[in-house]
Motif scaffolding. Structure first.
Motif, PDB file in Angstrom:
ATOM      1  N   GLU A  73       0.823  -1.202   0.000  1.00  0.00           N
ATOM      2  CA  GLU A  73       0.000   0.000   0.000  1.00  0.00           C
ATOM      3  C   GLU A  73       0.862   1.260   0.000  1.00  0.00           C
ATOM      4  N   GLU A  74       1.963   1.219   0.732  1.00  0.00           N
ATOM      5  CA  GLU A  74       2.861   2.373   0.789  1.00  0.00           C
ATOM      6  C   GLU A  74       3.468   2.653  -0.578  1.00  0.00           C
ATOM      7  N   ILE A  75       3.907   1.609  -1.266  1.00  0.00           N
ATOM      8  CA  ILE A  75       4.487   1.770  -2.598  1.00  0.00           C
ATOM      9  C   ILE A  75       3.440   2.314  -3.566  1.00  0.00           C
ATOM     10  N   GLU A  76       2.216   1.803  -3.489  1.00  0.00           N
ATOM     11  CA  GLU A  76       1.138   2.276  -4.347  1.00  0.00           C
ATOM     12  C   GLU A  76       0.831   3.756  -4.076  1.00  0.00           C
ATOM     13  N   PHE A  77       0.808   4.138  -2.796  1.00  0.00           N
ATOM     14  CA  PHE A  77       0.550   5.529  -2.440  1.00  0.00           C
ATOM     15  C   PHE A  77       1.645   6.439  -3.007  1.00  0.00           C
ATOM     16  N   LEU A  78       2.914   6.037  -2.845  1.00  0.00           N
ATOM     17  CA  LEU A  78       4.016   6.855  -3.343  1.00  0.00           C
ATOM     18  C   LEU A  78       3.969   6.990  -4.864  1.00  0.00           C
ATOM     19  N   GLU A  80       1.242   6.863  -6.775  1.00  0.00           N
ATOM     20  CA  GLU A  80       0.158   7.781  -7.096  1.00  0.00           C
ATOM     21  C   GLU A  80       0.534   9.221  -6.761  1.00  0.00           C
ATOM     22  N   TRP A  81       1.237   9.404  -5.667  1.00  0.00           N
ATOM     23  CA  TRP A  81       1.676  10.735  -5.234  1.00  0.00           C
ATOM     24  C   TRP A  81       2.570  11.368  -6.298  1.00  0.00           C
ATOM     25  N   GLU A  82       3.522  10.586  -6.799  1.00  0.00           N
ATOM     26  CA  GLU A  82       4.453  11.092  -7.805  1.00  0.00           C
ATOM     27  C   GLU A  82       3.743  11.358  -9.134  1.00  0.00           C
ATOM     28  N   GLN A  84       0.740  12.434  -9.518  1.00  0.00           N
ATOM     29  CA  GLN A  84      -0.047  13.637  -9.382  1.00  0.00           C
ATOM     30  C   GLN A  84       0.832  14.873  -9.208  1.00  0.00           C
ATOM     31  N   GLY A  85       2.119  14.697  -9.306  1.00  0.00           N
ATOM     32  CA  GLY A  85       3.030  15.817  -9.228  1.00  0.00           C
ATOM     33  C   GLY A  85       3.381  16.248  -7.822  1.00  0.00           C
ATOM     34  N   GLY A  86       3.213  15.355  -6.876  1.00  0.00           N
ATOM     35  CA  GLY A  86       3.543  15.658  -5.486  1.00  0.00           C
ATOM     36  C   GLY A  86       5.049  15.822  -5.323  1.00  0.00           C
ATOM     37  N   GLY A  87       5.425  16.665  -4.414  1.00  0.00           N
ATOM     38  CA  GLY A  87       6.848  16.890  -4.133  1.00  0.00           C
ATOM     39  C   GLY A  87       7.392  15.813  -3.225  1.00  0.00           C
ATOM     40  N   GLU A  88       8.485  16.125  -2.583  1.00  0.00           N
ATOM     41  CA  GLU A  88       9.069  15.177  -1.651  1.00  0.00           C
ATOM     42  C   GLU A  88       8.240  15.098  -0.392  1.00  0.00           C
ATOM     43  N   ILE A  89       8.276  13.962   0.224  1.00  0.00           N
ATOM     44  CA  ILE A  89       7.513  13.772   1.468  1.00  0.00           C
ATOM     45  C   ILE A  89       8.384  14.098   2.648  1.00  0.00           C
TER      46      ILE A  89
END
Length: 89
Positions: A73-78, A80-82, A84-89
């Motif tokens: 789930e964590e890998i899937e979230f990351l 999807e985050w990337e 959508q153009g999300g920055g660094e966490i």
């Protein structure tokens, strides 16, 4: 549980035993989800719409996610985050 006789257990290969255990766990999850469905039907009649219980909520309590499932789930979230153009966490 697996309902094996002692001599049957000794004749199993490790792979066969692992498959039997996974099958038992799957059967247990299916039975629990069926019971959770009926529990939600019974309890949601007594609750307000915004307080309704979901089968998923009950199943999380009965069968918490394993380390493998949480990592997946964590890998899937990351991912999807990337996307959508999300920055660094």
């Amino acid at each position: 549980m697996l309902q094996l006789k002692p001599w049957e257990l000794g004749e199993l290969t490790p792979l066969e035993f692992e498959k039997m255990v996974k099958g038992y766990e799957l059967k247990s999850r299916i039975e629990d989800s069926r019971k959770a469905f009926f529990v939600t039907l019974i309890t949601n009649v007594q609750l307000r719409k915004q307080d309704h219980i979901k089968v998923k909520d009950i199943m999380k309590q009965l069968h918490p996610p394993t380390k493998y499932e949480r990592r997946k789930e964590e890998i899937e979230f990351l991912r999807e985050w990337e996307e959508q153009g999300g920055g660094e966490i």
